[in-house]
Structure formats: C-alpha cells, structure tokens
Design a protein around this motif. Structure first.
Motif: not given
Lengths: 110, 113
Positions: A10-26
């Motif tokens: 989970s992630l909480v940011v303010h409007e205007g921020d840039t976010v990066t979400l990660n996904c690793s898989y096997e």
C-alpha cells in the motif's frame, strides 16, 4: 509453483506526486505480463507487456517489462485522486488463466 | 452486449448450505474463469474453462465445482458452504484470439455464517 510479488502493498501519496509500483514474477512458460486497475468493483485492463525494454504508455501511466530480471514497473506521474485504486499485475503463461499478485493499494490524497 | 453478468450480487448462506453462482457472457468467448478475492490476498483462481465441455482446476478449487455445458454459461457450485468461503467472487471471460484481455463480471459478495 507460479509466484507473483507486488510491492509496496500500500502507498499513500499527495496529488501531483509520481509513484512507481513493482511486480516481480516467477512463472513457467511466460508469455506476457498484464496490469489491471481495480477501483470499487471488477478489475479493468491497463497494459499488456510482452517484450523487454519497450515502454507502454497511456496518458500519465506507463509500464515496462524486464524479462531477464523477471519484473515490471508501473509508473504514474502527476497523480490525481481518481488514480486511487488497487493495481494488480498478472503474468500470463501458455493457455492458462492469469495468475494475479496481491496488488498495491494506492491512495492519492488532495 | 451485456458483457459478463453475474448473479446474485449478494448472498448470505449458512454453513453447510449449497448454492450456485451464475456467470454468463454474450461475447462468444472461449475462455472463462472464476476467481475469489479476499482482503490482502489478491485474486485467486478457482476453476477455469478453455471451451464448452472442458474445465480445469485453478489454485483454490476445493469446495467448488464447475461445469461448462455451453459457451455462454459457467456456473460455480458451492457444495457445502463454509465460513472460509466468505469472499467476493469474480467471473471473467476472454477470447481465444486475445486471451490476455479478460473481461470481468461485477462480482458476487458471499457471506457464510
């Protein structure tokens, strides 16, 4: 056994921020990786990534896949409150259905 | 097109009762799947079908049965409901040409007491 790990949970940011979400898989017999956005109801399709290093873009959202390191990232720039949702990644292998990660819950506050 | 429809939207069962969750699609999709979604667990695959008459187990099949007698319908049967089956259930379909682009139904929220 197929495995998909998304971070952060989970992630909480303010409007205007840039976010990066990660996904690793096997997964065995990997074909492609998909990103979905889920608000209050059913997931909706965002991107499908098949090739490494080729960025897919849709407005403020972009995503890229690294098949060597087995991960993908989803970037959202200039976030808005409407971006608040759970973002799911799902690798696809062969003809079997998608295997979903647990998702990242993004909350964007004004 | 109605897309993927699911009924009922909500259901409360007592432990031990059985019921069928209905799923139908009008897009002539070959592939259909059932998922359950629990808090903090993401979507988990229960059963899936790659065409009429063909079904297979997913990640969490125990306690559920499916059948696919027509292309359009893919019902999910709970044989003897347990509190652990309290969840939101999603049905999804996709075409053989674009199997990755799954269309989801609106979901059924099931509570087992």
């Amino acid at each position: 056994e197929d495995k998909v790990v998304q971070s952060p949970l989970s992630l909480v940011v303010h409007e205007g921020d840039t976010v990066t979400l990660n996904c690793s898989y096997e997964v065995t017999n990997f074909r492609s990786l998909l990103w979905y956005k889920q608000e209050k109801k059913a997931p909706t399709f965002l991107f499908m990534l098949t090739s490494s290093g080729i960025e897919k873009k849709s407005g403020r959202l972009s995503s890229i896949l690294d098949k060597k390191e087995l991960f993908s990232i989803l970037n959202i720039t200039a976030t808005q409150t409407g971006d608040s949702a759970v973002y799911l990644c799902a690798p696809k292998s062969g003809n079997t259905p998608l295997v979903f990660g647990k998702g990242t819950r993004l909350s964007v506050i004004a | 097109n109605a897309g993927v429809t699911q009924t009922p939207k909500f259901q409360v069962l007592k432990t031990g009762q059985s019921m069928t969750l209905q799923c139908a699609q009008d897009m002539n999709h070959e592939y259909m799947s059932w998922y359950r979604q629990d808090p903090g667990m993401g979507l988990r695959l229960i059963h899936y079908s790659v065409g009429a008459g063909i079904t297979d187990q997913g990640e969490v099949p125990n306690g559920y049965n499916v059948s696919r007698s027509t292309t359009e319908d893919f019902p999910l049967r709970l044989l003897s409901a347990a509190p652990s089956q309290t969840s939101v259930y999603f049905c999804a379909s996709s075409s053989g040409v674009r199997p990755y682009e799954q269309y989801f139904g609106p979901g059924t929220r099931l509570t087992v007491t």
